[in-house]
Design an enzyme around this catalytic site. Structure first.
Site, PDB file in Angstrom:
ATOM      1  N   HIS A  94       0.820  -1.210   0.000  1.00  0.00           N
ATOM      2  CA  HIS A  94       0.000   0.000   0.000  1.00  0.00           C
ATOM      3  C   HIS A  94       0.854   1.260   0.000  1.00  0.00           C
ATOM      4  O   HIS A  94       1.998   1.256   0.471  1.00  0.00           O
ATOM      5  CB  HIS A  94      -0.935  -0.005   1.203  1.00  0.00           C
ATOM      6  CG  HIS A  94      -1.975  -1.076   1.130  1.00  0.00           C
ATOM      7  ND1 HIS A  94      -2.986  -1.179   2.047  1.00  0.00           N
ATOM      8  CD2 HIS A  94      -2.172  -2.086   0.251  1.00  0.00           C
ATOM      9  CE1 HIS A  94      -3.758  -2.194   1.737  1.00  0.00           C
ATOM     10  NE2 HIS A  94      -3.276  -2.777   0.652  1.00  0.00           N
ATOM     11  N   GLU A 146       0.636   3.931   1.795  1.00  0.00           N
ATOM     12  CA  GLU A 146       1.020   4.326   3.148  1.00  0.00           C
ATOM     13  C   GLU A 146       2.213   3.502   3.633  1.00  0.00           C
ATOM     14  O   GLU A 146       3.137   4.035   4.249  1.00  0.00           O
ATOM     15  CB  GLU A 146      -0.147   4.124   4.133  1.00  0.00           C
ATOM     16  CG  GLU A 146      -1.425   4.824   3.756  1.00  0.00           C
ATOM     17  CD  GLU A 146      -2.399   3.928   2.998  1.00  0.00           C
ATOM     18  OE1 GLU A 146      -3.596   3.964   3.332  1.00  0.00           O
ATOM     19  OE2 GLU A 146      -1.957   3.202   2.084  1.00  0.00           O
ATOM     20  N   CYS A 162      -6.651   1.276   5.016  1.00  0.00           N
ATOM     21  CA  CYS A 162      -7.203   0.000   5.468  1.00  0.00           C
ATOM     22  C   CYS A 162      -6.860  -0.163   6.954  1.00  0.00           C
ATOM     23  O   CYS A 162      -6.062   0.601   7.504  1.00  0.00           O
ATOM     24  CB  CYS A 162      -6.625  -1.155   4.649  1.00  0.00           C
ATOM     25  SG  CYS A 162      -4.883  -1.513   5.005  1.00  0.00           S
ATOM     26  N   CYS A 201      -3.006  -0.654   7.560  1.00  0.00           N
ATOM     27  CA  CYS A 201      -2.250   0.591   7.402  1.00  0.00           C
ATOM     28  C   CYS A 201      -2.556   1.564   8.527  1.00  0.00           C
ATOM     29  O   CYS A 201      -1.667   2.253   9.023  1.00  0.00           O
ATOM     30  CB  CYS A 201      -2.534   1.230   6.046  1.00  0.00           C
ATOM     31  SG  CYS A 201      -1.762   0.360   4.663  1.00  0.00           S
TER      32      CYS A 201
END
Length: 142
Positions: A85, A87, A118, A121
């Site tokens: 991801h 992040e 999510c 994260c």
């Protein structure tokens, strides 16, 4: 009229998202500390792995297994997706000292509404010491 700092950093996060290799959602993240950008990240395959945009197929869809809706909502399909991801990529690019007290700007170029971090994260962001996540929706409300 001059744009605000939040608008400025969200626009940079959108520019970072253009580098995403995901076929479904293009995310960009910018971490800012003391009014300086300390890290950026976009979502895509780990270094050295084939990118979905290069092979022309979503890795998660190709490997997805039937799961119920409740499991999917709680990360039941994370294992099917090869992407790291935005992040996460930004977090691993910065030192832990820089992350304490920082802000993370998150932009999504796909989808009808801004989707936040999510749950995995979100926990990583909190553990890193980042105080706030800002999305385009947040900036537009202000």
């Amino acid at each position: 009229m001059r744009i605000t700092k939040d608008e400025y950093y969200i626009k940079i996060a959108e520019a970072v998202a253009v580098r995403s290799t995901c076929l479904k959602h293009k995310y960009g993240a910018v971490i800012v500390s003391g009014d300086a950008i300390i890290a950026t990240g976009y979502n895509g395959a780990p270094r050295g792995e084939p990118n979905c945009c290069d092979v022309g197929e979503c890795h998660a869809e190709a490997r997805s297994r039937p799961v119920d809706d409740k499991a999917a909502m709680h990360g039941g399909q994370y294992g099917s997706c090869a992407a790291v991801h935005a992040e996460q990529n930004a977090l691993i690019s910065a030192s832990s000292k820089e992350l304490k007290g920082a802000k993370l700007y998150l932009a999504c170029l796909s989808g009808k509404r801004e989707i936040g971090s999510c749950n995995i994260c979100d926990r990583m962001i909190k553990n890193a010491g980042i105080l706030k996540v800002v999305t385009k929706e947040d900036v537009c409300k202000a």
